[in-house]
Design an enzyme around this catalytic site. Sequence first.
Site: not given
Ligand code: SAH
Length: 370
Positions: A110, A103, A90, A114, A117, A336
Amino acid sequence: MRQELLNMSLEELTEWAKGQGQPAFRSRQLFSWLHKGVPFSKMLNLPMAYRKELEETCSANPVSVLETVVSRLDGTVKLLYRLPDGNVIEGVLMRYSYGCTLCLSTQVGCRMGCLFCASTLDGCVRGLTAGEMLGQIVCANTLLATDGKGEHIGNIVLMGSGEPLDNYDEVTRFLRILREPEGLNIGMRSVSLSTCGLVPQMKRFADEGLPVTLSISLHAPNDEVRRQIMPIARRYAMSDVLAACRYYIEKTGRRVIIEYALIHGVNASPAQAAELARVLRGMQCHVNLIPLNSVPERGLHGVSEREVRSFKEALEKAGISVTRRREMGDDIEGACGQLRRRYIREAGPEEVTDHDGGGQIGHRTYPDTK
Ligand code: SAH
């Protein structure tokens, strides 16, 4: 297997076309059409016989749009794409006053884990090829062209599903093709790459000569808090992540962006704001405060408006440059991995795999329930 033409640099395409008896100017024409999203049959300056041959043996874009969801709030479009092997990814198209930003996803899922996420909940299936990253842009431009407003994608953020630096070779190949003047011609200043902080790859990337804006998903003021929400923090200490940021700043002359999603009861207290200001002091950076999109599966929730404001003020008082990220497409599962997860839940992977990539596009607008 069809030859994936979008996955080649101009140099590679020229070499390949040479093998087919085509002169170099021909491959430049072909390259330019491919990046404009024009089907083989409409590549009018190519000989008819060559167009036919390409149509029978090659693929112009490995990515097709399965579904689009348009936000009624701000015109943000969430896109669901299908890849040649049936996987689904997506992305989000955002419309700002200064132009359109896309984006992109860099992996199917992934593996960074985290806690907050949604992209990582089912792990990583595979990394995307450079062609599959370019293909997302070509699809979005085709979609914009149907609006007839003359809009096109001018900025790219690698902030969709996946960890870009965990797919290092394809992401750097993608960036090199992206800036080709005959292709999409998007310069590195118009690209942001977001990473959870893979230290060795960050250092290598600083030396790559691809000076994009580097964003670091820090999300914590110290290692203890960071380890609670980001498994990668157990591998690399925050001091090493910040040292790699400083190295990037030194090599590229660009400030880095610190991403910080405020999570209730985890990282959002005034004391933590003060601690964050201390660790960032003197670094050429800008903090982007992200309101958390709550992930109910993990029981994590965002903070109140008041808490965001006081966190921001504490950083400002300490002389740290900070903004709060504008929320785009708040009504369309902008975070994401959320849309892909819902799609897989509802359609089931079988249906996705059976799809023949015929470019079926379902347009859907969410009801006004907010
Ligand atoms: N893997 C990379 C890029 C993808 S995520 C990274 O970790 O940076 C892009 C951004 O969205 C990152 O800062 C991630 O931490 C954030 N993100 C992911 N899930 C989120 C959520 N539920 N709420 C807010 N930000 C989120």
